[in-house]
Scaffold this active site. Structure first.
Site, PDB file in Angstrom:
ATOM      1  N   THR A  29      47.515  35.101  73.558  1.00 10.93           N
ATOM      2  CA  THR A  29      46.738  34.018  74.152  1.00 10.93           C
ATOM      3  C   THR A  29      45.803  33.456  73.091  1.00 10.93           C
ATOM      4  OG1 THR A  29      45.408  33.405  76.093  1.00 10.93           O
ATOM      5  CG2 THR A  29      44.978  35.571  75.127  1.00 10.93           C
ATOM      6  N   ASN A  30      44.839  32.657  73.483  1.00 18.13           N
ATOM      7  CA  ASN A  30      43.886  32.100  72.516  1.00 18.13           C
ATOM      8  C   ASN A  30      42.512  32.027  73.151  1.00 18.13           C
ATOM      9  OD1 ASN A  30      43.443  29.297  73.662  1.00 18.13           O
ATOM     10  ND2 ASN A  30      45.676  29.303  73.446  1.00 18.13           N
ATOM     11  N   LEU A  31      41.528  31.558  72.394  1.00 17.09           N
ATOM     12  CA  LEU A  31      40.130  31.665  72.820  1.00 17.09           C
ATOM     13  C   LEU A  31      39.631  30.488  73.657  1.00 17.09           C
ATOM     14  CD1 LEU A  31      38.572  33.173  69.575  1.00 17.09           C
ATOM     15  CD2 LEU A  31      38.910  34.310  71.785  1.00 17.09           C
ATOM     16  N   ALA A  96      44.739  24.409  75.807  1.00 14.38           N
ATOM     17  CA  ALA A  96      45.158  24.912  74.490  1.00 14.38           C
ATOM     18  C   ALA A  96      46.472  25.659  74.704  1.00 14.38           C
ATOM     19  CB  ALA A  96      44.088  25.830  73.914  1.00 14.38           C
TER      20      ALA A  96
END
Ligand code: C5P
Length: 225
Positions: A29-31, A96
């Site tokens: 995943t991402n932030l 995102a």
């Protein structure tokens, strides 16, 4: 106070990160916190629109009066967006979205076998949701107004303008970073065919309200690209 500049419009927003499974208990995943997208959904609702918010995994409360669809992966997000895009008049892609997913998620938890060997992940590219929606006939004829976001580390104006043309959207919004993930404040650079406009540093909700006004203003007169 928010004037009802989007009354009668149906706004579809993507927000947050996506989660791409490696196996049943692990993923990539991402932030992204989803805060900007949730603020935009709230501001669009305040402006009188019917709003559907397609959210990746985030821990944020649903804005009042907004219909929320929770998704995990980029391909889940694409399906949810495809189901709602037909009836939308505005699409705002703040999510995102992961560029790649593991080519084949393991059905079982990947185990250490004691040999010291490490798993080798293969990746597949995810479909570009924004470009897909921007390619729909309604978007081409200007009945569906598409807005993209860009987080660039350098040459924001040039890179974002190139991205706007590549994705064929009338408006692209650059995050004036460097690092706004999870923050409550940001600054934005709005890029369209005419040029650019900076929205100086403010809360994400304030920026969302300004962006909604800018979108409403452009919708009247704007043809795609
Ligand atoms: O190409 P890049 O990921 O930088 O583009 C960012 C913009 O495209 C954002 O608006 C993002 O929500 C959207 N996007 C998308 N689907 C993808 C990748 C990006 O909708 N698979």
């Amino acid at each position: 106070f928010m004037p009802k500049v989007l009354k009668g419009q149906r706004v579809l927003v993507t927000a947050g990160p996506t989660y791409e499974a490696i196996d049943p208990v692990r993923g990539i995943t991402n932030l992204s916190s989803g805060k900007m997208g949730f603020a935009i959904a709230r501001a669009a609702r305040e402006a009188g629109a019917e709003v559907t918010l397609v959210a990746g995994p985030v821990s944020l409360a649903t804005p009042r009066g907004v219909t929320r669809v929770d998704v995990k992966s980029a391909s889940n997000m694409l399906s949810a967006v495809a189901a709602h895009a037909q009836s939308a008049t505005v699409f705002i892609a703040t999510a995102a979205v992961a560029d790649w997913r593991p080519a084949a998620a393991s059905a079982q938890k990947i185990k250490k076998d004691g040999s010291g060997q490490t798993p080798q992940l293969q990746f597949t590219e995810n479909t570009d949701i924004l470009a897909t929606v921007a390619g729909l006939p309604a978007a081409q004829t200007g009945r569906l107004f598409c807005v993209g976001f860009a987080a660039e580390s350098h040459d924001l104006l040039e890179n974002a303008q190139a991205k706007r043309l590549r994705k064929k959207v009338p408006l692209l919004v650059g995050n004036i970073g460097p690092d706004t993930f999870g923050q409550d404040h940001n600054a934005l650079l709005l890029i369209d065919a005419q040029g650019s406009l900076e929205l100086p540093r403010a809360s994400k909700l304030s920026l969302a309200r300004q962006l909604v006004r800018e979108i409403a203003g452009r919708m009247a007169a704007c043809a795609p690209t």
